[in-house]
Design a protein around this motif. Structure first.
Motif, PDB file in Angstrom:
ATOM      1  N   PRO A 126     -19.739 -19.338  54.962  1.00 26.67           N
ATOM      2  CA  PRO A 126     -18.444 -19.434  54.919  1.00 26.67           C
ATOM      3  C   PRO A 126     -17.934 -20.742  54.037  1.00 26.67           C
ATOM      4  CG  PRO A 126     -19.145 -20.232  56.807  1.00 26.67           C
ATOM      5  CD  PRO A 126     -20.449 -19.685  56.252  1.00 26.67           C
ATOM      6  N   ARG A 127     -16.648 -20.500  53.571  1.00 23.96           N
ATOM      7  CA  ARG A 127     -16.035 -21.503  52.994  1.00 23.96           C
ATOM      8  C   ARG A 127     -15.517 -22.429  54.057  1.00 23.96           C
ATOM      9  NH1 ARG A 127     -11.762 -19.656  48.734  1.00 23.96           N
ATOM     10  NH2 ARG A 127     -11.723 -21.717  48.422  1.00 23.96           N
ATOM     11  N   PRO A 128     -15.796 -23.916  53.485  1.00 24.83           N
ATOM     12  CA  PRO A 128     -15.092 -25.038  54.624  1.00 24.83           C
ATOM     13  C   PRO A 128     -13.408 -24.500  54.621  1.00 24.83           C
ATOM     14  CG  PRO A 128     -15.396 -25.872  52.563  1.00 24.83           C
ATOM     15  CD  PRO A 128     -15.928 -24.629  52.335  1.00 24.83           C
ATOM     16  N   PRO A 129     -12.871 -24.839  55.798  1.00 22.61           N
ATOM     17  CA  PRO A 129     -11.531 -24.379  56.043  1.00 22.61           C
ATOM     18  C   PRO A 129     -10.701 -25.601  55.413  1.00 22.61           C
ATOM     19  CG  PRO A 129     -12.420 -25.571  58.002  1.00 22.61           C
ATOM     20  CD  PRO A 129     -13.740 -25.072  57.132  1.00 22.61           C
ATOM     21  N   ASN A 130      -9.569 -25.145  54.926  1.00 22.25           N
ATOM     22  CA  ASN A 130      -8.525 -26.138  54.462  1.00 22.25           C
ATOM     23  C   ASN A 130      -7.572 -26.791  55.515  1.00 22.25           C
ATOM     24  OD1 ASN A 130      -6.513 -24.314  54.669  1.00 22.25           O
ATOM     25  ND2 ASN A 130      -6.741 -23.594  52.471  1.00 22.25           N
ATOM     26  N   ALA A 131      -6.636 -27.755  55.171  1.00 22.27           N
ATOM     27  CA  ALA A 131      -5.734 -28.221  56.186  1.00 22.27           C
ATOM     28  C   ALA A 131      -4.964 -27.317  57.028  1.00 22.27           C
ATOM     29  CB  ALA A 131      -5.136 -29.266  55.459  1.00 22.27           C
ATOM     30  N   PHE A 132      -4.510 -26.302  56.105  1.00 22.09           N
ATOM     31  CA  PHE A 132      -3.819 -25.275  56.697  1.00 22.09           C
ATOM     32  C   PHE A 132      -4.243 -24.360  57.757  1.00 22.09           C
ATOM     33  CE2 PHE A 132      -1.725 -21.022  56.925  1.00 22.09           C
ATOM     34  CZ  PHE A 132      -0.508 -21.106  57.577  1.00 22.09           C
ATOM     35  N   ILE A 133      -5.567 -23.966  57.367  1.00 23.13           N
ATOM     36  CA  ILE A 133      -6.427 -23.044  58.073  1.00 23.13           C
ATOM     37  C   ILE A 133      -6.831 -23.660  59.639  1.00 23.13           C
ATOM     38  CG2 ILE A 133      -8.596 -21.985  58.422  1.00 23.13           C
ATOM     39  CD1 ILE A 133      -6.629 -20.507  56.491  1.00 23.13           C
ATOM     40  N   THR A 157       5.902 -33.510  59.281  1.00 24.83           N
ATOM     41  CA  THR A 157       6.185 -34.616  58.369  1.00 24.83           C
ATOM     42  C   THR A 157       4.889 -34.784  57.512  1.00 24.83           C
ATOM     43  OG1 THR A 157       5.000 -35.945  60.196  1.00 24.83           O
ATOM     44  CG2 THR A 157       7.590 -35.593  60.539  1.00 24.83           C
ATOM     45  N   GLU A 158       5.197 -35.632  56.573  1.00 21.03           N
ATOM     46  CA  GLU A 158       4.061 -35.973  55.581  1.00 21.03           C
ATOM     47  C   GLU A 158       2.730 -36.470  56.468  1.00 21.03           C
ATOM     48  OE1 GLU A 158       3.466 -35.372  52.505  1.00 21.03           O
ATOM     49  OE2 GLU A 158       5.243 -34.172  52.303  1.00 21.03           O
ATOM     50  N   GLU A 159       3.000 -37.422  57.450  1.00 25.72           N
ATOM     51  CA  GLU A 159       2.112 -37.952  58.074  1.00 25.72           C
ATOM     52  C   GLU A 159       1.355 -37.008  59.001  1.00 25.72           C
ATOM     53  OE1 GLU A 159       5.440 -38.867  58.510  1.00 25.72           O
ATOM     54  OE2 GLU A 159       5.447 -40.641  56.936  1.00 25.72           O
ATOM     55  N   GLU A 160       1.988 -36.104  59.654  1.00 23.25           N
ATOM     56  CA  GLU A 160       1.287 -35.120  60.273  1.00 23.25           C
ATOM     57  C   GLU A 160       0.320 -34.295  59.351  1.00 23.25           C
ATOM     58  OE1 GLU A 160       0.159 -32.730  63.513  1.00 23.25           O
ATOM     59  OE2 GLU A 160       1.028 -34.873  63.566  1.00 23.25           O
ATOM     60  N   ARG A 161       0.853 -33.959  58.202  1.00 21.42           N
ATOM     61  CA  ARG A 161       0.048 -32.911  57.204  1.00 21.42           C
ATOM     62  C   ARG A 161      -1.052 -33.713  56.808  1.00 21.42           C
ATOM     63  NH1 ARG A 161       3.583 -30.595  52.808  1.00 21.42           N
ATOM     64  NH2 ARG A 161       5.611 -31.228  54.291  1.00 21.42           N
ATOM     65  N   PHE A 162      -0.906 -35.029  56.368  1.00 20.49           N
ATOM     66  CA  PHE A 162      -2.006 -36.016  56.079  1.00 20.49           C
ATOM     67  C   PHE A 162      -3.122 -35.968  57.177  1.00 20.49           C
ATOM     68  CE2 PHE A 162      -3.772 -40.164  55.702  1.00 20.49           C
ATOM     69  CZ  PHE A 162      -4.485 -39.990  54.311  1.00 20.49           C
ATOM     70  N   GLN A 163      -2.789 -36.012  58.354  1.00 22.40           N
ATOM     71  CA  GLN A 163      -3.971 -36.005  59.663  1.00 22.40           C
ATOM     72  C   GLN A 163      -4.682 -34.586  59.680  1.00 22.40           C
ATOM     73  OE1 GLN A 163      -4.458 -38.529  61.587  1.00 22.40           O
ATOM     74  NE2 GLN A 163      -3.046 -39.594  60.229  1.00 22.40           N
ATOM     75  N   TRP A 164      -4.096 -33.564  59.357  1.00 27.08           N
ATOM     76  CA  TRP A 164      -4.703 -32.450  58.927  1.00 27.08           C
ATOM     77  C   TRP A 164      -5.550 -32.196  57.696  1.00 27.08           C
ATOM     78  CZ3 TRP A 164      -5.395 -29.169  62.891  1.00 27.08           C
ATOM     79  CH2 TRP A 164      -4.700 -29.145  63.976  1.00 27.08           C
TER      80      TRP A 164
END
Length: 97
Positions: free
Chosen positions: A5-12, A46-53
């Motif tokens: 499997p491919r590694p999951p990205n932040a959105f996944i 927020t940008e901070e939350e997406r950055f955490q993912w």
């Protein structure tokens, strides 16, 4: 052999975490509609939350590299999609006598 499997990205990763809550609140949604709801949630974060993912995804990518050191992503070439075989009971294609 089983495909790596491919590694999951932040959105996944985000979607996987949020899906149970969205489904619990809206039991009548299809999977496609759940994805749309979570997508809207993702872009409102927020940008901070997406950055955490993103950081979580980077950690998963590093773990994936350790688990599968010889892995190389090889996308399928255009036009090589596997088609589903369907049986057609369409009588309109038969010649008329």
């Amino acid at each position: 052999p089983k495909r790596t499997p491919r590694p999951p990205n932040a959105f996944i990763l985000y979607r996987k975490a949020k899906q149970p809550d969205v489904v619990a609140q809206n039991k009548n949604l299809t999977n496609a509609e759940v994805s749309k709801v979570i997508s809207k949630m993702w872009w409102k974060e927020t940008e901070e939350e997406r950055f955490q993912w993103e950081k979580r995804a980077d950690r998963m990518k590093l773990k994936h590299m350790q688990d599968y050191p010889d892995y190389v992503y090889q996308p399928k070439k255009p036009g090589t999609k596997k088609r589903k075989s369907t049986q057609r009971n369409d009588k309109s294609n038969k010649p008329t006598s």
